[in-house]
Design a protein around this motif. Structure first.
Motif, PDB file in Angstrom:
ATOM      1  N   ARG A   6       0.703  -1.248   0.022  1.00 55.18           N
ATOM      2  CA  ARG A   6       0.029  -0.072   0.269  1.00 55.18           C
ATOM      3  C   ARG A   6       0.842   1.173   0.076  1.00 55.18           C
ATOM      4  NH1 ARG A   6      -5.630   0.412   2.424  1.00 55.18           N
ATOM      5  NH2 ARG A   6      -5.797   2.653   2.767  1.00 55.18           N
ATOM      6  N   GLU A   7       2.221   1.140   0.788  1.00 52.88           N
ATOM      7  CA  GLU A   7       2.908   2.345   0.831  1.00 52.88           C
ATOM      8  C   GLU A   7       3.550   2.886  -0.552  1.00 52.88           C
ATOM      9  OE1 GLU A   7       3.868  -0.690   2.791  1.00 52.88           O
ATOM     10  OE2 GLU A   7       2.118  -0.116   3.803  1.00 52.88           O
ATOM     11  N   LEU A  10       1.285   4.789  -4.818  1.00 55.03           N
ATOM     12  CA  LEU A  10       1.352   6.112  -5.385  1.00 55.03           C
ATOM     13  C   LEU A  10       2.331   6.336  -6.284  1.00 55.03           C
ATOM     14  CD1 LEU A  10      -0.393   8.500  -2.860  1.00 55.03           C
ATOM     15  CD2 LEU A  10      -1.518   7.231  -4.748  1.00 55.03           C
ATOM     16  N   GLU A  11       3.545   5.904  -6.183  1.00 52.36           N
ATOM     17  CA  GLU A  11       4.898   6.247  -6.672  1.00 52.36           C
ATOM     18  C   GLU A  11       4.797   5.502  -8.022  1.00 52.36           C
ATOM     19  OE1 GLU A  11       8.230   2.953  -4.514  1.00 52.36           O
ATOM     20  OE2 GLU A  11       7.512   4.868  -3.718  1.00 52.36           O
ATOM     21  N   ARG A  19      -3.713   8.989 -10.299  1.00 54.03           N
ATOM     22  CA  ARG A  19      -3.180   9.068  -8.854  1.00 54.03           C
ATOM     23  C   ARG A  19      -3.819   9.657  -7.990  1.00 54.03           C
ATOM     24  NH1 ARG A  19       2.071   9.120  -6.587  1.00 54.03           N
ATOM     25  NH2 ARG A  19       2.321  11.150  -5.175  1.00 54.03           N
ATOM     26  N   MET A  20      -4.793  10.884  -8.349  1.00 56.91           N
ATOM     27  CA  MET A  20      -5.452  11.824  -7.377  1.00 56.91           C
ATOM     28  C   MET A  20      -6.602  10.757  -6.812  1.00 56.91           C
ATOM     29  SD  MET A  20      -8.060  15.065  -8.436  1.00 56.91           S
ATOM     30  CE  MET A  20      -8.822  14.000  -9.361  1.00 56.91           C
ATOM     31  N   GLN A  23      -5.302   8.265  -4.416  1.00 60.62           N
ATOM     32  CA  GLN A  23      -4.934   8.686  -2.982  1.00 60.62           C
ATOM     33  C   GLN A  23      -6.111   9.035  -2.176  1.00 60.62           C
ATOM     34  OE1 GLN A  23      -2.411  12.403  -3.612  1.00 60.62           O
ATOM     35  NE2 GLN A  23      -1.906  12.499  -1.424  1.00 60.62           N
ATOM     36  N   ASN A  24      -7.116   9.454  -2.914  1.00 60.89           N
ATOM     37  CA  ASN A  24      -8.447   9.732  -2.181  1.00 60.89           C
ATOM     38  C   ASN A  24      -9.053   8.320  -1.528  1.00 60.89           C
ATOM     39  OD1 ASN A  24      -8.273  12.499  -2.970  1.00 60.89           O
ATOM     40  ND2 ASN A  24      -9.743  12.299  -4.509  1.00 60.89           N
ATOM     41  N   LEU A  26      -7.154   5.786  -0.833  1.00 62.09           N
ATOM     42  CA  LEU A  26      -6.254   5.256   0.412  1.00 62.09           C
ATOM     43  C   LEU A  26      -6.303   5.913   1.698  1.00 62.09           C
ATOM     44  CD1 LEU A  26      -2.999   4.890  -1.722  1.00 62.09           C
ATOM     45  CD2 LEU A  26      -4.429   2.801  -0.679  1.00 62.09           C
ATOM     46  N   GLU A  27      -6.842   7.336   1.523  1.00 63.36           N
ATOM     47  CA  GLU A  27      -7.016   8.205   2.685  1.00 63.36           C
ATOM     48  C   GLU A  27      -8.278   8.439   2.936  1.00 63.36           C
ATOM     49  OE1 GLU A  27      -4.931  11.729   1.260  1.00 63.36           O
ATOM     50  OE2 GLU A  27      -3.024  10.980   1.140  1.00 63.36           O
TER      51      GLU A  27
END
Length: 50
Positions: A6-7, A10-11, A19-20, A23-24, A26-27
């Motif tokens: 998971r970490e 995004l990379e 990506r956006m 990211q939403n 995951l957060e």
């Protein structure tokens, strides 16, 4: 498709829209992200939590 920790997700994503969105996800805190953007070129016009 590739499985990765998971970490590191995004990379590995190069497309800014994808990506956006990832990211939403995951957060995610329980609130819904409302976003307005253009994709080419990528520009975020509005971002708020509902």
């Amino acid at each position: 498709m590739i499985w990765c920790p998971r970490e590191n997700v995004l990379e590995r994503i190069t497309n800014p829209v994808t990506r956006m969105r990832v990211q939403n996800q995951l957060e995610f805190s329980g609130q819904i992200h409302y976003q307005a953007y253009s994709s080419k070129p990528f520009e975020e016009h509005l971002h708020r939590l509902v």
